[in-house]
Design an enzyme around this catalytic site. Structure first.
Site, PDB file in Angstrom:
ATOM      1  N   CYS A 292       7.495 -13.466  10.201  1.00  0.00           N
ATOM      2  CA  CYS A 292       6.814 -12.469   9.357  1.00  0.00           C
ATOM      3  C   CYS A 292       6.058 -11.459  10.209  1.00  0.00           C
ATOM      4  O   CYS A 292       5.690 -10.386   9.734  1.00  0.00           O
ATOM      5  CB  CYS A 292       5.853 -13.159   8.388  1.00  0.00           C
TER       6      CYS A 292
ATOM      7  N   GLU B 278      18.803   2.762  -0.441  1.00  0.00           N
ATOM      8  CA  GLU B 278      18.752   1.613  -1.358  1.00  0.00           C
ATOM      9  C   GLU B 278      19.747   1.850  -2.498  1.00  0.00           C
ATOM     10  O   GLU B 278      19.716   2.880  -3.149  1.00  0.00           O
ATOM     11  CB  GLU B 278      17.320   1.439  -1.890  1.00  0.00           C
TER      12      GLU B 278
HETATM   13  C1  LIG Z   1      11.113  -9.598   9.422  1.00  0.00           C
HETATM   14  C2  LIG Z   1      10.713 -10.706   8.501  1.00  0.00           C
HETATM   15  C3  LIG Z   1       9.520 -10.615   7.814  1.00  0.00           C
HETATM   16  C4  LIG Z   1       9.144 -11.634   6.941  1.00  0.00           C
HETATM   17  N1  LIG Z   1       7.967 -11.517   6.285  1.00  0.00           N
HETATM   18  C5  LIG Z   1       7.573 -12.508   5.466  1.00  0.00           C
HETATM   19  C6  LIG Z   1       6.318 -12.440   4.833  1.00  0.00           C
HETATM   20  O1  LIG Z   1       5.558 -11.493   5.023  1.00  0.00           O
HETATM   21  N2  LIG Z   1       5.965 -13.463   4.015  1.00  0.00           N
HETATM   22  C7  LIG Z   1       6.772 -14.544   3.809  1.00  0.00           C
HETATM   23  O2  LIG Z   1       6.402 -15.455   3.071  1.00  0.00           O
HETATM   24  N3  LIG Z   1       7.972 -14.638   4.417  1.00  0.00           N
HETATM   25  C8  LIG Z   1       8.383 -13.650   5.228  1.00  0.00           C
HETATM   26  N4  LIG Z   1       9.580 -13.758   5.877  1.00  0.00           N
HETATM   27  C9  LIG Z   1      10.451 -14.912   5.592  1.00  0.00           C
HETATM   28  C10 LIG Z   1      10.112 -16.121   6.456  1.00  0.00           C
HETATM   29  O3  LIG Z   1      10.098 -15.751   7.788  1.00  0.00           O
HETATM   30  C11 LIG Z   1      11.138 -17.212   6.192  1.00  0.00           C
HETATM   31  O4  LIG Z   1      11.077 -17.550   4.846  1.00  0.00           O
HETATM   32  C12 LIG Z   1      10.887 -18.444   7.037  1.00  0.00           C
HETATM   33  O5  LIG Z   1      11.009 -18.166   8.395  1.00  0.00           O
HETATM   34  C13 LIG Z   1      11.894 -19.527   6.662  1.00  0.00           C
HETATM   35  O6  LIG Z   1      11.704 -20.633   7.466  1.00  0.00           O
HETATM   36  P1  LIG Z   1      12.857 -21.709   7.668  1.00  0.00           P
HETATM   37  O7  LIG Z   1      12.323 -22.711   8.606  1.00  0.00           O
HETATM   38  O8  LIG Z   1      13.359 -22.166   6.363  1.00  0.00           O
HETATM   39  O9  LIG Z   1      14.068 -20.906   8.297  1.00  0.00           O
HETATM   40  P2  LIG Z   1      14.180 -20.017   9.604  1.00  0.00           P
HETATM   41  O10 LIG Z   1      12.893 -19.403   9.960  1.00  0.00           O
HETATM   42  O11 LIG Z   1      15.347 -19.126   9.358  1.00  0.00           O
HETATM   43  O12 LIG Z   1      14.543 -21.066  10.716  1.00  0.00           O
HETATM   44  C14 LIG Z   1      15.717 -21.810  10.695  1.00  0.00           C
HETATM   45  C15 LIG Z   1      16.074 -22.149  12.111  1.00  0.00           C
HETATM   46  O13 LIG Z   1      17.149 -23.082  12.063  1.00  0.00           O
HETATM   47  C16 LIG Z   1      17.994 -22.824  13.154  1.00  0.00           C
HETATM   48  N5  LIG Z   1      19.328 -23.367  12.838  1.00  0.00           N
HETATM   49  C17 LIG Z   1      20.198 -22.925  11.905  1.00  0.00           C
HETATM   50  N6  LIG Z   1      21.309 -23.681  11.918  1.00  0.00           N
HETATM   51  C18 LIG Z   1      21.131 -24.620  12.877  1.00  0.00           C
HETATM   52  C19 LIG Z   1      21.917 -25.680  13.378  1.00  0.00           C
HETATM   53  N7  LIG Z   1      23.125 -25.938  12.897  1.00  0.00           N
HETATM   54  N8  LIG Z   1      21.415 -26.433  14.383  1.00  0.00           N
HETATM   55  C20 LIG Z   1      20.175 -26.195  14.879  1.00  0.00           C
HETATM   56  N9  LIG Z   1      19.404 -25.209  14.449  1.00  0.00           N
HETATM   57  C21 LIG Z   1      19.864 -24.438  13.458  1.00  0.00           C
HETATM   58  C22 LIG Z   1      17.995 -21.312  13.267  1.00  0.00           C
HETATM   59  O14 LIG Z   1      18.318 -20.930  14.592  1.00  0.00           O
HETATM   60  C23 LIG Z   1      16.574 -20.941  12.880  1.00  0.00           C
HETATM   61  O15 LIG Z   1      15.752 -20.708  13.993  1.00  0.00           O
HETATM   62  C24 LIG Z   1       9.976 -12.762   6.761  1.00  0.00           C
HETATM   63  C25 LIG Z   1      11.176 -12.858   7.469  1.00  0.00           C
HETATM   64  C26 LIG Z   1      11.543 -11.862   8.335  1.00  0.00           C
HETATM   65  C27 LIG Z   1      12.833 -11.965   9.077  1.00  0.00           C
END
Ligand SMILES: Cc1cc2nc3c(=O)[nH]c(=O)nc-3n(C[C@H](O)[C@H](O)[C@H](O)COP(=O)(O)OP(=O)(O)OC[C@H]3O[C@@H](n4cnc5c(N)ncnc54)[C@H](O)[C@@H]3O)c2cc1C
Length: 564
Positions: free
Chosen positions: A44, A188
C-alpha cells in the site's frame, strides 16, 4: 510432538499468520515460502515511495523501528524459517506435502506439513492487447514495479504517462507520477473513476484531479499499445484517439492467485477465489487460506466477493492462525467494503454500497442524503467533507456511505463503517456520542449531521434534490425556480449560473413577492453547503408552497461546471 506449519506467500496474510502462529505455539516448526525476493512488503506504500514521500525502498520492508524484515529477522526474532525466491509448485494433500523450487538455483525440494496456510495473493490483470509486451508498460503490484517506476522518474525520461484504469491503485499511481513531474492521463472504461463511489461523488474527485493538472478520459478503453524501437510511444483508445506517452501503467484490477489451490483440488468459488468458511478453512480441513487469494462474504449483500485489501488480508491471517493452532474457534464473518484513497489534497472513502451498486443489486426502496460541511469550526480552519449516505427506506438502516473532500474523511468513513457493521438504525446515529472539541470536529460531527439530514428526509421533514437530479431536470428542459440564498458578495465571487435568483437568507422573508403565485411550483434552494438553503426552504414551505426542495450539499457538492 511439535507441529509443522507451512505458509505459502510472504507478503501480508502469510507473515501475519506465521507470526501469530508463533505467538500461540512456541514449539512449532514454521516455514514460510515466498516466491518473490522480499518479505512483508507494504504494498500500500508503493505509490508514496514512487511519488517521493520517502525515497528508501527498504522502508517498505522495515519494522517501525527500521529493522529489515528479511529471512534473518524472521529467523532471529520469530524463529520462523522464511525461504525467499522460492515457489511452491504443487500441493500433495494426501501426503500433506508441498513441492517447491528455489528460483535462483533451480533446486526442487519437498516439505511436509501438519497444516498449510495459503496466502498467494493476487496478480494484476494485464489485458491481452496488441503491443502489451512493449518496454515501458508496467503495473504497480510489486516491489520491482515500484522500483522501476521510481527509477524512471529519477532518470527523468518520462514526460507523459497513461494510467489505464481509474480505480484506487490507478488514481494513487496518477498522483504519484504527477508529483514526480509527469503529465498524466487516466483512461477509464466506465463513465467515472473510482467505481466504488456514485457518479456525482466521483466527479468531485475527478474535478480535483484535473485541478492538479491530471487529465481524465472516461467511457472508453484502450485498444492497442503503439511502440517504436520496442518501447511504448502511444496508447490507442477504442474510440480512435491516440495518446502519446513514454509510460503506461496498467491498473485494471487484480485476479486471485488460486491456481495452485485449484490444481490441488480445493474448492474455488464463483468469483475465482479460494473458497473458505468463516474459520478461513478451505475444503480441505488441513488447509487454511486468506488474503487476496480467497473469496469472502460481503456482509451487506450476503454475496461472495473478492476483497483484495491489506487490512482484510492481515485480519484473515490472524483468524486463520488461531484456528490452525487451537482448532476452529474464532471467525472472520466477512467484510462490508470499506476503502479509502488520497488524491492530492483530497480524500475519497466509501463503505458499504453506493447508490448505483445498491440499485444494481435490486434494492429499489432507497433513500439518500448528501451533506457538505467543514470538518471543524471556521476559526479552526475547517476543510469541507462531502458525505453521501445510502439507506434502505423501509428499515432506515445504512446500506452505504461515501465521503470525499479535503477535510477529515477517514474519521467519518470509520464511524459509518461501524454503523453499517452494527446494522444501526438512523435513530441511533442522530444522537451518537462522538468526541468533540474545536480542533477535531464541529459540535455536531459531519457524520451525525449527515444522519440528521437522512432522518429529516425519512420523516418527511425535508425534501432534497441532488446535483445530478437537478442537472437532469434542467437538461430535460424543466424550469424549477432556483434560489441561491447566499450573500451578494458570495454570489458575485462564485455562482452556478443555472438560471438561479440570488435572494440572501436574511431577505427571503421579505421577498415572497418574487416567488410564483402558483404554490405547487417546484422551488429549489441552496447555499454553499445548503444549511442556509434548508433554513430558507423551511420558511418558504411554511408559506404554503408544496414542492420545496433543498439542493443537497449546495455548491460544495455541485460536480458540474459553474458560471463563476
Ligand atoms: C499499489 C498498491 C496499493 C495498495 N493500497 C492499499 C490500501 O491503501 N489499502 C488496502 O487495504 N490495500 C491496499 N492494497 C492491497 C494490499 O496490498 C493487498 O490486499 C495485500 O497485499 C494482500 O496481501 P496477501 O498476503 O493476500 O497477498 P500479496 O501481498 O499479493 O502477497 C502474496 C505473496 O505470495 C507470493 N506467492 C504467490 N504464489 C506463490 C507460490 N506459488 N509460492 C510462493 N509464494 C507465492 C507472491 O509472490 C506474493 O508476494 C494495495 C495494493 C497495491 C499493489
Amino acid at each position: 510432538m511439535a507441529k509443522t506449519y507451512v505458509i505459502i506467500g510472504g507478503s501480508a496474510a502469510g507473515p501475519k499468520a506465521a507470526s501469530k502462529i508463533r505467538r500461540l505455539d512456541q514449539e512449532a516448526e514454521i516455514i514460510m515460502i515466498q516466491k518473490g525476493d522480499f518479505l512483508s512488503m507494504a504494498s500500500c506504500g508503493y505509490p508514496y515511495f514512487v511519488g517521493g514521500v520517502f525515497d528508501d525502498p527498504n522502508m517498505l520492508i522495515a519494522t517501525p523501528t527500521g529493522t529489515q524484515r528479511d529471512p534473518g529477522f524472521f529467523s532471529n526474532v520469530k524463529d520462523i524459517k522464511a525461504l525467499t525466491s522460492t515457489e511452491v509448485l504443487s500441493i500433495d494433500r494426501k501426503a500433506k506435502r508441498v513441492k517447491a523450487v528455489n528460483l535462483k538455483t533451480g533446486e526442487e525440494f519437498e516439505q511436509s506439513y501438519d497444516t498449510l496456510f495459503i496466502a498467494t495473493g493476487a496478480s494484476a490483470i494485464v489485458p491481452n492487447l496488441p503491443g502489451k509486451e512493449l518496454k515501458g508498460i508496467s503495473t504497480l503490484q510489486s516491489m520491482e514495479d515500484a522500483m522501476y517506476l521510481k527509477d524512471r522518474l529519477k532518470k527523468g525520461d518520462i514526460k507523459k504517462a497513461v494510467i489505464v484504469g481509474g480505480g484506487l491503485i490507478g488514481i494513487e499511481t496518477a498522483e504519484a507520477l504527477e508529483l514526480g513531474g509527469v503529465s498524466i492521463t487516466v483512461v477509464e472504461m466506465l463513465d467515472q473513476i473510482l467505481s466504488f463511489l456514485d457518479w456525482e461523488v466521483a466527479k468531485l474527485v475527478e474535478n480535483h484531479l484535473r485541478s492538479k493538472g491530471g487529465n481524465v478520459i472516461t467511457g472508453t478503453g484502450v485498444s492497442e499499445f503503439i511502440g517504436e524501437n520496442g518501447a511504448i510511444k502511444a496508447v490507442k483508445l477504442a474510440d480512435g484517439r491516440v495518446l502519446e506517452c513514454d509510460l503506461a501503467v496498467l491498473s485494471i484490477g487484480v485476479r486471485p492467485n488460486s491456481r495452485l489451490a485449484a490444481e490441488a483440488g480445493l474448492t474455488i468459488g464463483e468469483r475465482g477465489g479460494i473458497s473458505v468458511n468463516t474459520f478461513m478453512q478451505t475444503s480441505d480441513p488441513f488447509i487454511y487460506a486468506g488474503g487476496d487469494c480467497v473469496e469472502v462474504t460481503n456482509l451487506v449483500t450476503h454475496n461472495k466477493a473478492l476483497w483484495p485489501m491489506g487490512d482484510a488480508a492481515n485480519l484473515q491471517g490472524r483468524v486463520a492462525a488461531q484456528n490452525i493452532v487451537y482448532g476452529n474457534s474464532v471467525e472472520y464473518e466477512g467484510m462490508i467494503g470499506t476503502g479509502i484513497c488520497k488524491v492530492f489534497d483530497y480524500v475519497a472513502g466509501s463503505t458499504g454500497l453506493s447508490e448505483q451498486m445498491a440499485r444494481k443489486l435490486g434494492y429499489t426502496n432507497i433513500i439518500t442524503a448528501i451533506h457538505a460541511a467543514p470538518d471543524k469550526p471556521g476559526f479552526m480552519g475547517g476543510a469541507p467533507v462531502i458525505i453521501k449516505l445510502v439507506a434502505d427506506r423501509t428499515t432506515c438502516k445504512l446500506l452505504g456511505m461515501q465521503a470525499v473532500g479535503p477535510g477529515d474523511v477517514s474519521k467519518r468513513i470509520s464511524v459509518g463503517a461501524m454503523a453499517i457493521y452494527a446494522k444501526m438504525h438512523v435513530h441511533d446515529l442522530v444522537n451518537l456520542d462522538l468526541p468533540y472539541a474545536p480542533p477535531f470536529s464541529p459540535a455536531i460531527d459531519n457524520f451525525i449531521a449527515a444522519a440528521h439530514l437522512l432522518q429529516n428526509k425519512w420523516l418527511g421533514r425535508m425534501d432534497g434534490i441532488s446535483a445530478l437530479e437537478l442537472r437532469k431536470k434542467l437538461d430535460a428542459g424543466e424550469k424549477p425556480v432556483i434560489i441561491d440564498v447566499r450573500g451578494p458578495e458570495e454570489y458575485e465571487a462564485m455562482r452556478l449560473g443555472i438560471g438561479e435568483m440570488n435572494i440572501p437568507l436574511g431577505k427571503v422573508r421579505s421577498s415572497l413577492d418574487k416567488l410564483p403565485s402558483d404554490k405547487s411550483t417546484e422551488i429549489i434552494l441552496y447555499c454553499k453547503i445548503s444549511l442556509r438553503g434548508y433554513e430558507a426552504a423551511c420558511f418558504v414551505a411554511s408559506r404554503g408552497y408544496t414542492n420545496v426542495k433543498v439542493l443537497e450539499g449546495g455548491l460544495c457538492a455541485w460536480p458540474f461546471p459553474r458560471e463563476k
